[in-house]
Structure formats: structure tokens, C-alpha cells
Design a protein around this motif. Structure first.
Motif, PDB file in Angstrom:
ATOM      1  N   GLU A  95       0.829  -1.209   0.000  1.00  0.00           N
ATOM      2  CA  GLU A  95       0.000   0.000   0.000  1.00  0.00           C
ATOM      3  C   GLU A  95       0.862   1.258   0.000  1.00  0.00           C
ATOM      4  OE1 GLU A  95      -2.901  -0.370   3.122  1.00  0.00           O
ATOM      5  OE2 GLU A  95      -3.907  -2.035   2.101  1.00  0.00           O
ATOM      6  N   LYS A  96       2.010   1.225   0.686  1.00  0.00           N
ATOM      7  CA  LYS A  96       2.930   2.374   0.653  1.00  0.00           C
ATOM      8  C   LYS A  96       3.463   2.600  -0.762  1.00  0.00           C
ATOM      9  CE  LYS A  96       4.866   2.775   5.283  1.00  0.00           C
ATOM     10  NZ  LYS A  96       6.071   2.632   6.098  1.00  0.00           N
ATOM     11  N   ILE A  97       3.771   1.518  -1.450  1.00  0.00           N
ATOM     12  CA  ILE A  97       4.266   1.620  -2.820  1.00  0.00           C
ATOM     13  C   ILE A  97       3.176   2.201  -3.709  1.00  0.00           C
ATOM     14  CG2 ILE A  97       5.025   0.293  -4.840  1.00  0.00           C
ATOM     15  CD1 ILE A  97       6.377  -1.649  -2.778  1.00  0.00           C
ATOM     16  N   ALA A  98       1.937   1.747  -3.546  1.00  0.00           N
ATOM     17  CA  ALA A  98       0.817   2.263  -4.339  1.00  0.00           C
ATOM     18  C   ALA A  98       0.619   3.755  -4.075  1.00  0.00           C
ATOM     19  CB  ALA A  98      -0.458   1.491  -4.026  1.00  0.00           C
ATOM     20  N   LEU A  99       0.663   4.146  -2.811  1.00  0.00           N
ATOM     21  CA  LEU A  99       0.487   5.556  -2.449  1.00  0.00           C
ATOM     22  C   LEU A  99       1.622   6.406  -3.021  1.00  0.00           C
ATOM     23  CD1 LEU A  99      -1.299   7.521  -0.958  1.00  0.00           C
ATOM     24  CD2 LEU A  99       0.001   7.048   1.110  1.00  0.00           C
ATOM     25  N   ARG A 100       2.833   5.896  -2.974  1.00  0.00           N
ATOM     26  CA  ARG A 100       3.973   6.631  -3.536  1.00  0.00           C
ATOM     27  C   ARG A 100       3.788   6.852  -5.037  1.00  0.00           C
ATOM     28  NH1 ARG A 100       8.857   3.347  -2.968  1.00  0.00           N
ATOM     29  NH2 ARG A 100       8.300   2.661  -5.031  1.00  0.00           N
ATOM     30  N   GLU A 101       3.286   5.843  -5.737  1.00  0.00           N
ATOM     31  CA  GLU A 101       3.039   5.979  -7.176  1.00  0.00           C
ATOM     32  C   GLU A 101       1.958   7.031  -7.453  1.00  0.00           C
ATOM     33  OE1 GLU A 101       4.569   4.552  -9.876  1.00  0.00           O
ATOM     34  OE2 GLU A 101       6.033   3.694  -8.502  1.00  0.00           O
ATOM     35  N   ILE A 102       0.902   7.041  -6.645  1.00  0.00           N
ATOM     36  CA  ILE A 102      -0.160   8.039  -6.799  1.00  0.00           C
ATOM     37  C   ILE A 102       0.393   9.435  -6.534  1.00  0.00           C
ATOM     38  CG2 ILE A 102      -2.309   8.896  -5.788  1.00  0.00           C
ATOM     39  CD1 ILE A 102      -3.074   5.939  -5.331  1.00  0.00           C
ATOM     40  N   GLU A 103       1.197   9.570  -5.498  1.00  0.00           N
ATOM     41  CA  GLU A 103       1.797  10.871  -5.175  1.00  0.00           C
ATOM     42  C   GLU A 103       2.703  11.349  -6.301  1.00  0.00           C
ATOM     43  OE1 GLU A 103       3.609  10.075  -1.389  1.00  0.00           O
ATOM     44  OE2 GLU A 103       1.749  10.440  -0.300  1.00  0.00           O
ATOM     45  N   SER A 104       3.362  10.435  -6.970  1.00  0.00           N
ATOM     46  CA  SER A 104       4.214  10.786  -8.096  1.00  0.00           C
ATOM     47  C   SER A 104       3.387  11.379  -9.238  1.00  0.00           C
ATOM     48  CB  SER A 104       4.974   9.545  -8.574  1.00  0.00           C
ATOM     49  OG  SER A 104       5.681   9.812  -9.744  1.00  0.00           O
ATOM     50  N   VAL A 105       2.254  10.768  -9.528  1.00  0.00           N
ATOM     51  CA  VAL A 105       1.358  11.289 -10.574  1.00  0.00           C
ATOM     52  C   VAL A 105       0.836  12.660 -10.168  1.00  0.00           C
ATOM     53  CG1 VAL A 105      -0.857  10.929 -11.748  1.00  0.00           C
ATOM     54  CG2 VAL A 105       0.698   9.001 -11.390  1.00  0.00           C
ATOM     55  N   SER A 106       0.469  12.803  -8.912  1.00  0.00           N
ATOM     56  CA  SER A 106      -0.036  14.073  -8.398  1.00  0.00           C
ATOM     57  C   SER A 106       1.023  15.173  -8.504  1.00  0.00           C
ATOM     58  CB  SER A 106      -0.472  13.876  -6.955  1.00  0.00           C
ATOM     59  OG  SER A 106      -1.347  14.853  -6.546  1.00  0.00           O
ATOM     60  N   GLN A 107       2.270  14.842  -8.222  1.00  0.00           N
ATOM     61  CA  GLN A 107       3.362  15.811  -8.321  1.00  0.00           C
ATOM     62  C   GLN A 107       3.575  16.252  -9.765  1.00  0.00           C
ATOM     63  OE1 GLN A 107       5.070  17.305  -5.746  1.00  0.00           O
ATOM     64  NE2 GLN A 107       5.819  18.608  -7.395  1.00  0.00           N
ATOM     65  N   ILE A 108       3.469  15.329 -10.695  1.00  0.00           N
ATOM     66  CA  ILE A 108       3.605  15.679 -12.119  1.00  0.00           C
ATOM     67  C   ILE A 108       2.537  16.691 -12.503  1.00  0.00           C
ATOM     68  CG2 ILE A 108       3.354  14.766 -14.474  1.00  0.00           C
ATOM     69  CD1 ILE A 108       4.705  12.171 -13.387  1.00  0.00           C
ATOM     70  N   LEU A 109       1.317  16.516 -12.004  1.00  0.00           N
ATOM     71  CA  LEU A 109       0.249  17.488 -12.291  1.00  0.00           C
ATOM     72  C   LEU A 109       0.579  18.849 -11.686  1.00  0.00           C
ATOM     73  CD1 LEU A 109      -3.149  15.625 -11.869  1.00  0.00           C
ATOM     74  CD2 LEU A 109      -2.160  16.558 -13.948  1.00  0.00           C
ATOM     75  N   ARG A 110       1.041  18.854 -10.437  1.00  0.00           N
ATOM     76  CA  ARG A 110       1.357  20.133  -9.777  1.00  0.00           C
ATOM     77  C   ARG A 110       2.481  20.872 -10.501  1.00  0.00           C
ATOM     78  NH1 ARG A 110       0.454  17.046  -5.180  1.00  0.00           N
ATOM     79  NH2 ARG A 110       2.656  16.661  -4.850  1.00  0.00           N
ATOM     80  N   ASP A 111       3.395  20.142 -11.123  1.00  0.00           N
ATOM     81  CA  ASP A 111       4.505  20.762 -11.837  1.00  0.00           C
ATOM     82  C   ASP A 111       4.088  21.324 -13.192  1.00  0.00           C
ATOM     83  OD1 ASP A 111       6.140  20.126  -9.728  1.00  0.00           O
ATOM     84  OD2 ASP A 111       7.038  18.368 -10.696  1.00  0.00           O
TER      85      ASP A 111
END
Length: 135
Positions: A27-43
Motif C-alpha cells: 500500500e505504501k508503494i501504491a500511495l507513492r506511485e499516486i503521489e508521483s502522478v499528483s506531483q507531475i500534475l502540480r509541476d
């Protein structure tokens, strides 16, 4: 192990311990992947005002999809791409949603297992102060 390693190396290895990933790790790995996608949007200037929030069940659903007992969490990146990133991209590029771009809003992802389920939450409008009364 015998097929991939030389006999000299095998003779030096006395024991190998491989710990299986447990549910919290996945679940931590899944959350990290989601956060990565979210960061790409914020950038991205076009999407910087979008906040993505995922329900806890989304992380659990991704953990179910992206974990293989034999391969561990290797399939996670593909699962996030197919079940989260691509549907999110499609949603952002739909003509009906283009009017939201440039505005600040929260996209709450509620589920992915039975299709991409979401809710758009716009921030409450600011109250306008009354104009001052001239004396």
C-alpha cells in the motif's frame, strides 16, 4: 538459482533471506506511485491548481491489482498507469471538463476497480465584502 549463477558464486553464498512484501508495504508503494502522478500534475502550469485526493479504498484497490506473489510489486507501476493515470488523463482532456482547467478544485478519486470514479469539489466562493458607504 543454479541456472543464472556461476558455480563459484553459488559456493560462496551460504544462505539468502528474501522477505515477502506485506500488505502495508504494498500500500505504501501504491500511495507513492499516486503521489508521483499528483506531483507531475502540480509541476504542470495547466494543472497546478488541481488537488488530487484518493480515498483509502483506492490505495487498497491498487495494492490488489499491482501485486503479484511471484513478482512482488513490480506490476504496480503498470497498474497505476492503467487504472489511475490513463483514466485521469482521459478525464482531464474531456471537453466537458476543460472548463474546470485554470480553476482551483479538488478531484476526489473514490474508486478504480469498477472504472474511474471521482467527485469534483470546488472551493467555497469567497464572500464579497460590501462596498463602503460614502459619508
Amino acid at each position: 538459482m543454479k541456472q543464472g549463477l556461476s558455480p563459484e558464486f553459488r559456493n560462496r553464498v551460504t544462505e539468502v533471506h528474501l522477505n515477502m512484501l506485506e500488505r502495508p508495504h504494498i500500500e505504501k508503494i501504491a500511495l507513492r506511485e499516486i503521489e508521483s502522478v499528483s506531483q507531475i500534475l502540480r509541476d504542470n502550469k495547466k494543472f497546478k491548481d488541481i488537488t488530487i485526493t484518493v480515498a483509502p479504498n483506492v490505495v487498497q484497490e491498487l495494492a490488489d491489482i499491482g501485486f503479484d506473489p511471484l513478482m512482488g510489486a513490480r506490476p504496480m507501476e503498470r497498474a497505476v498507469e492503467q487504472s489511475f493515470t490513463i483514466p485521469l488523463n482521459d478525464w482531464l482532456n474531456e471537453d466537458a471538463n476543460k472548463g474546470l482547467l485554470g480553476q482551483s478544485f479538488e478531484l476526489v478519486v473514490k474508486g478504480i476497480k469498477n472504472g474511474f470514479e471521482w467527485e469534483v469539489k470546488k472551493p467555497a466562493p469567497l464572500l464579497a465584502l460590501p462596498a463602503p458607504v460614502a459619508p
